[in-house]
Design a protein around this motif. Structure first.
Motif, PDB file in Angstrom:
ATOM      1  N   HIS A 116     -10.500  38.739   9.917  1.00 42.41           N
ATOM      2  CA  HIS A 116     -11.888  39.142   9.680  1.00 42.41           C
ATOM      3  C   HIS A 116     -12.302  38.845   8.243  1.00 42.41           C
ATOM      4  O   HIS A 116     -13.410  38.345   7.993  1.00 42.41           O
ATOM      5  CB  HIS A 116     -12.049  40.628   9.990  1.00 42.41           C
ATOM      6  N   SER A 142     -19.603  48.411  11.982  1.00 43.40           N
ATOM      7  CA  SER A 142     -18.816  48.828  13.138  1.00 43.40           C
ATOM      8  C   SER A 142     -18.519  50.323  13.054  1.00 43.40           C
ATOM      9  O   SER A 142     -18.821  50.988  12.053  1.00 43.40           O
ATOM     10  CB  SER A 142     -17.507  48.050  13.168  1.00 43.40           C
ATOM     11  N   ILE A 148     -20.941  43.853  10.276  1.00 43.07           N
ATOM     12  CA  ILE A 148     -21.298  42.945  11.355  1.00 43.07           C
ATOM     13  C   ILE A 148     -22.386  42.045  10.789  1.00 43.07           C
ATOM     14  O   ILE A 148     -23.436  42.511  10.359  1.00 43.07           O
ATOM     15  CB  ILE A 148     -21.785  43.695  12.600  1.00 43.07           C
ATOM     16  N   THR A 169     -23.444  34.755  19.990  1.00 43.33           N
ATOM     17  CA  THR A 169     -22.596  35.909  19.699  1.00 43.33           C
ATOM     18  C   THR A 169     -21.172  35.638  20.152  1.00 43.33           C
ATOM     19  O   THR A 169     -20.935  34.875  21.089  1.00 43.33           O
ATOM     20  CB  THR A 169     -23.134  37.186  20.365  1.00 43.33           C
ATOM     21  N   VAL A 212     -23.534  35.277  15.179  1.00 46.43           N
ATOM     22  CA  VAL A 212     -22.800  36.514  14.901  1.00 46.43           C
ATOM     23  C   VAL A 212     -21.333  36.222  15.199  1.00 46.43           C
ATOM     24  O   VAL A 212     -20.927  36.193  16.368  1.00 46.43           O
ATOM     25  CB  VAL A 212     -23.308  37.694  15.747  1.00 46.43           C
ATOM     26  N   SER A 214     -18.479  37.880  14.817  1.00 48.19           N
ATOM     27  CA  SER A 214     -17.654  38.922  15.429  1.00 48.19           C
ATOM     28  C   SER A 214     -18.504  40.155  15.691  1.00 48.19           C
ATOM     29  O   SER A 214     -18.889  40.861  14.752  1.00 48.19           O
ATOM     30  CB  SER A 214     -16.465  39.286  14.537  1.00 48.19           C
ATOM     31  N   VAL A 215     -18.768  40.406  16.962  1.00 49.31           N
ATOM     32  CA  VAL A 215     -19.469  41.624  17.356  1.00 49.31           C
ATOM     33  C   VAL A 215     -18.545  42.835  17.236  1.00 49.31           C
ATOM     34  O   VAL A 215     -19.001  43.952  16.993  1.00 49.31           O
ATOM     35  CB  VAL A 215     -20.007  41.483  18.797  1.00 49.31           C
ATOM     36  N   ASN A 216     -17.245  42.615  17.362  1.00 49.86           N
ATOM     37  CA  ASN A 216     -16.261  43.693  17.459  1.00 49.86           C
ATOM     38  C   ASN A 216     -15.182  43.545  16.385  1.00 49.86           C
ATOM     39  O   ASN A 216     -14.012  43.310  16.689  1.00 49.86           O
ATOM     40  CB  ASN A 216     -15.648  43.669  18.874  1.00 49.86           C
ATOM     41  N   ASN A 235     -13.648  48.184  21.798  1.00 52.81           N
ATOM     42  CA  ASN A 235     -13.792  48.522  20.382  1.00 52.81           C
ATOM     43  C   ASN A 235     -12.807  49.633  20.038  1.00 52.81           C
ATOM     44  O   ASN A 235     -11.929  49.978  20.835  1.00 52.81           O
ATOM     45  CB  ASN A 235     -15.252  48.870  20.039  1.00 52.81           C
ATOM     46  N   GLU A 282     -21.163  49.068  18.027  1.00 52.91           N
ATOM     47  CA  GLU A 282     -21.439  47.650  17.830  1.00 52.91           C
ATOM     48  C   GLU A 282     -22.482  47.132  18.815  1.00 52.91           C
ATOM     49  O   GLU A 282     -23.288  46.259  18.469  1.00 52.91           O
ATOM     50  CB  GLU A 282     -20.134  46.860  17.954  1.00 52.91           C
TER      51      GLU A 282
END
Length: 431
Positions: A116, A142, A148, A169, A212, A214-216, A235, A282
């Motif tokens: 990340h 998050s 995010i 996404t 985007v 990484s949504v998670n 998540n 998220e």
């Protein structure tokens, strides 16, 4: 021809300078994970006698996440307790491999994929290198407090222009790390191609792209950064009254949430839908971002891809019903989805189909994007086609090949973003 728009705005005030905020220390800062209980053996099973969408839906309604659809069977990953429950319900399970400890190395090593922190650093570098093309903003955080980020790519990224917008996404499901690499590939391809590639240059002159990566992020960090993969999907949000952690973000969207047996109400399930729509931190962040792109009463995002793994599929709404048409999805809409989805699949060799042809899902991002926001929304299930290619963890040496495989599909969607109905010749009526 393009969709009618009635606004022209000045430079977006929310664009952030992220070079300092995105240091490695900040990117990974979060409350410590609770100590794990004893490792849980995860086994890949083939479930026999599951040949139709209805049979697959019946299995999914037990709270089982289906990993792969085969002719007459499916693959799932389950611990001993869940496998015993399925056997007790009459399902025929055959283990394909010896038990693997949760966290055991698989077809790839975690180091094959960027962390990340490395993702955020790559975004910050792109913003520094291409200041006219790239503008990144933190759209929310998050559950554990990680950023995010939405990355805007356009010929004049600092201005909110009167142009069709496309949203990409990635990484709703934690273990699907190839999708994050897909985001960074697209960012690099668009920025390096502007001014040198005529197609990319023309598209970025007339489109605004939001990525985007990484949504998670909590789930990604948990699945990857212990040094071994954990096969984690959800998540990392606790559930009141339960020791089970996490919500399946792609069952948590606020359209037909929990309506149709396409998700689980049990917190321990991999397809747990959460206690209410958008209860997943998220999910709410991304939904708020999308709603925030409504300007003058008109949604500026016209097209969307949500990247997942695996199966090599292009999917479109609806997921909650087997019907080709339903409330809010007319025959002209369905025809446009099928034609555009097929055109996208023609570029990458994936199989195109309506989402519910696999099995019923409810509370999914595609259904919400279309029914709630009027956005032509697709899911791409990336490489591999089957578990033999590495399943959720394909080896790092395929990343370049499998991300570039979707180059033409992304550009095709950007092309049609002015009016997706153009692909069926209905632009005069709808655009």
């Amino acid at each position: 021809m393009r969709m009618t728009r009635h606004r022209r705005r000045a430079a977006a005030a929310a664009v952030l300078t992220l070079a300092l905020a995105w240091s490695s220390a900040q990117a990974t800062a979060a409350p410590p994970e609770p100590e794990a209980a004893s490792a849980t053996a995860i086994v890949t099973y083939e479930v026999a006698g599951v040949a139709t969408a209805a049979e697959r839906t019946a299995l999914a309604r037990t709270g089982t996440a289906i990993d792969e659809v085969r002719d007459g069977s499916v693959l799932i990953s389950a611990d001993a307790a869940h496998a015993a429950r399925l056997t007790g319900l009459g399902w025929e399970l055959t283990p394909l491999t010896a038990p693997r400890e949760r966290g055991a190395p698989r077809a790839a090593a975690p180091a094959d994929y960027r962390t990340h922190a490395e993702v955020l650093a790559a975004v910050a570098q792109a913003e520094r290198q291409y200041p006219d093309l790239v503008a990144a903003e933190v759209i929310g955080r998050s559950h554990q407090g990680r950023d995010i980020v939405a990355v805007k790519v356009s010929a004049n990224a600092a201005a909110d222009e009167d142009e069709p917008e496309v949203l990409l996404t990635h990484n709703q499901h934690a273990r699907e790390h190839l999708t994050v690499e897909m985001a960074l590939y697209t960012l690099e391809e668009l920025t390096s191609g502007y001014g040198t590639d005529p197609e990319i240059t023309s598209l970025l002159n007339e489109r605004e792209v939001w990525i985007v990566p990484s949504v998670n992020p909590d789930g990604k960090v948990y699945d990857q950064e212990s040094g071994t993969f954990r096969m984690w999907r959800k998540n990392r949000q606790p559930n009141a009254g339960s020791s089970a952690i996490g919500t399946d973000l792609n069952r948590n969207w606020d359209y037909r949430w929990g309506c149709c047996g396409g998700s689980s109400g049990s917190p321990g399930s991999d397809t747990y839908r959460g206690p209410s729509p958008e209860s997943g931190t998220e999910t709410g962040v991304v939904a708020d971002f999308v709603r925030g792109r409504v300007v003058g009463g008109e949604q500026q995002i016209t097209a969307h891809i949500d990247f997942h793994t695996y199966g090599e599929l292009v999917l479109w709404p609806y997921g909650y019903t087997y019907a080709d048409t339903a409330a809010g999805l007319t025959r002209d809409d369905a025809d446009a989805f099928e034609a555009l989805g097929t055109a996208l699949a023609d570029t990458n060799g994936y199989r195109p189909q309506q989402s519910s042809d696999l099995y019923i899902t409810d509370g999914s991002v595609n259904d919400w994007m279309w029914a709630d926001q009027g956005i032509f929304s697709f899911t791409f299930e990336m490489y591999p086609r089957s578990s033999s290619g590495g399943g959720f963890y394909p080896p790092g040496n395929v990343i370049d090949r499998e991300t570039s495989r979707n180059r033409a599909a992304v550009l095709t969607l950007l092309d049609y973003a002015d009016c997706p109905y153009r692909i069926t010749g209905n632009e005069a009526e709808y655009c």
